[in-house]
Each structure stands twice: as C-alpha cells, then as structure tokens.
Design an enzyme around this catalytic site. Structure first.
Site, PDB file in Angstrom:
ATOM      1  N   LYS A 170       0.817  -1.212   0.000  1.00 20.85           N
ATOM      2  CA  LYS A 170       0.000   0.000   0.000  1.00 20.85           C
ATOM      3  C   LYS A 170       0.856   1.269   0.000  1.00 20.85           C
ATOM      4  O   LYS A 170       2.087   1.196   0.123  1.00 20.85           O
ATOM      5  CB  LYS A 170      -0.956  -0.024   1.202  1.00 20.85           C
ATOM      6  CG  LYS A 170      -1.887  -1.234   1.217  1.00 20.85           C
ATOM      7  CD  LYS A 170      -2.747  -1.338  -0.051  1.00 20.85           C
ATOM      8  CE  LYS A 170      -3.921  -2.263   0.107  1.00 20.85           C
ATOM      9  NZ  LYS A 170      -3.539  -3.700  -0.068  1.00 20.85           N
TER      10      LYS A 170
HETATM   11  C1  LIG Z   1      -5.020  -4.514   0.358  1.00 16.30           C
HETATM   12  C2  LIG Z   1      -6.464  -4.436   0.222  1.00 16.30           C
HETATM   13  C3  LIG Z   1      -7.332  -4.902   1.245  1.00 16.30           C
HETATM   14  C4  LIG Z   1      -6.863  -5.670   2.457  1.00 16.30           C
HETATM   15  O1  LIG Z   1      -5.927  -5.044   3.253  1.00 16.30           O
HETATM   16  P1  LIG Z   1      -4.913  -5.941   4.139  1.00 16.30           P
HETATM   17  O2  LIG Z   1      -4.255  -4.956   5.037  1.00 16.30           O
HETATM   18  O3  LIG Z   1      -3.981  -6.624   3.195  1.00 16.30           O
HETATM   19  O4  LIG Z   1      -5.748  -6.929   4.904  1.00 16.30           O
HETATM   20  C5  LIG Z   1      -8.686  -4.718   1.079  1.00 16.30           C
HETATM   21  N1  LIG Z   1      -9.183  -4.137   0.000  1.00 16.30           N
HETATM   22  C6  LIG Z   1      -8.401  -3.684  -1.001  1.00 16.30           C
HETATM   23  C7  LIG Z   1      -9.031  -3.021  -2.160  1.00 16.30           C
HETATM   24  C8  LIG Z   1      -7.022  -3.836  -0.930  1.00 16.30           C
HETATM   25  O5  LIG Z   1      -6.250  -3.421  -1.949  1.00 16.30           O
END
Ligand SMILES: *Cc1c(COP(=O)(O)O)cnc(C)c1O
Length: 220
Positions: free
Chosen positions: A180
């Site tokens: 992210k």
């Molecule tokens: C990464 C992501 C998640 C989940 O987040 P995590 O921290 O990996 O559990 C949920 N929705 C979207 C659109 C994502 O890109």
C-alpha cells in the site's frame, strides 16, 4: 523506531493512540480505530454497520479478494455491481439500475427481489487510489438507507472534492499492508465521524473486555 526501542510494542498504548490521532488529523475524520490489517477493518466495519449472515452486500468485481472475504466472514453474500470506466470504481449508474430493477424498498430497507434478502451495505473501492464517484454513491445509498462503507485500503492520500477518501461513508477502511501507499508491514484503520461506532469499534477490536482490575469479562 521509538516504539520498538521503548519495548512497548502492543495493540494498545501511547503509540496506537498517537497513530489514531495522526490518522484523524490527516484524513479529517473525527475518529480512527487501528486494526491488525485492512481486511479486519472491513470485517469490523461490516459488523458495526449491522450486516448479518442472511444479508447481501453490494461491492464491485474489480477489487482485491479481501473485500469479499470480509463479507464472507460474516456469512453474508457479495453482490457484484460493475465498475465505471473512468474511475475504475463502483458505477453509480449501474448501482442505481440494480436498485431500481432488481430491488424494492420495503419500509426503510432495500430488498433484493429474487432472493428476498436485505441489501445491508454497499462497499465501493477506490481502485489504485482513484476515488469513486462519491457524491452520487452517497446520494443513492442515502435514498435506499444502505450504509456506505468505503474500501479505502488503496487510497490513503487521495481526496475527492477536497476531502479525504474514506470520510464520506458511515465508515472507511484503510490498509497499511506492504503493497500500500504507506506501510507498517501490516496494519489497518477504521475512520468514522460517528462517536458510537468509534467507541464500539475500539471495544470490539480490543477483545470486548469490560474494564475491571482483575476480572476478564467479555461482553460481545
Ligand atoms: C489490500 C487491500 C485490502 C486488504 O488489506 P490488508 O491490510 O492486506 O488486509 C482490502 N481491499 C483492497 C481493495 C485492498 O487493496
């Protein structure tokens, strides 16, 4: 580094409080509650929006699987409404079509005609950080009394009409996973402007323990 040096590395404490305060300041949300990851933030948001196992939850087919996993953890079922070519997020037009043609208003609820199930929430995704058409989606969801939860996992730093994404719906879920915009290795946060929801979110994400000097009573 300071948190690690202090050895106070925990799901609670001064550093978590500071992190939540920083998230409020940065996004403009009134409340922020840290979670272990973005999936947990979504799962908890759906619980707090009162989604039950017999319900349907609208989301988009173009996403990461975590969105649907969170819906499945409750036992609810995802319903896919297509994305908009320009935003890559949930299409407001397609959502309106779906609600008009395939659902009907019963009292203060939208019921899916074919399955007779309740539409309990709507979860658009700000795909790759591109904000969805929030203005229209907020309007439609309000019209059908459907709680809007923004999957803002990929959109820290993205604003819409000068307001940070994640702050338009009843709740917004952010992720700090390694892939992210900003990462803590893993991590997540729920933002909301609703005091009751924020309070309950904190309670549930810290094992729902009733404060007491020695007794361990968990009321949820
Ligand atoms: C990464 C992501 C998640 C989940 O987040 P995590 O921290 O990996 O559990 C949920 N929705 C979207 C659109 C994502 O890109």
């Amino acid at each position: 580094a300071d948190a690690i040096d202090s050895t106070f590395v925990s799901s609670v404490g001064e550093y978590v409080d500071r992190f939540e305060a920083m998230m409020c300041r940065y996004t403009g949300a009134s409340y922020a509650v840290a979670t272990v990851n973005g999936t947990a933030a979504l799962h908890m948001s759906l619980i707090l929006a009162n989604v039950k196992r017999t319900d349907l939850v609208i989301t988009q087919p173009l996403s990461f699987i975590a969105t649907c996993n969170a819906i499945s953890y409750i036992g609810a079922e995802p319903v896919f409404v297509d994305v908009d070519e320009n935003t890559l997020g949930l299409s407001a037009e397609k959502l309106e079509d779906f609600l008009k043609k395939d659902c009907q208003k019963q009292g203060n609820q939208a019921i899916h005609k074919k399955t007779k199930k309740r539409i309990a929430a709507c979860v658009p995704i700000h795909t790759f950080g591109h904000p969805v058409n929030l203005k229209k989606l907020v309007e439609i969801c309000e019209d059908y009394a459907i709680p809007l939860i923004e999957d803002a996992a990929e959109s820290i730093g993205s604003t819409y009409l000068n307001r940070h994404t994640g702050t338009f719906g009843l709740m917004g879920a952010f992720s700090f996973n390694g892939n992210k915009t900003i990462t803590c290795g893993g991590g997540g946060v729920i933002v909301t402007n609703n005091k009751e929801i924020a309070k309950l979110a904190k309670h549930l994400t810290t094992q729902a323990k009733v404060p007491h000097p020695w007794e361990f009573v968990h009321d949820f």
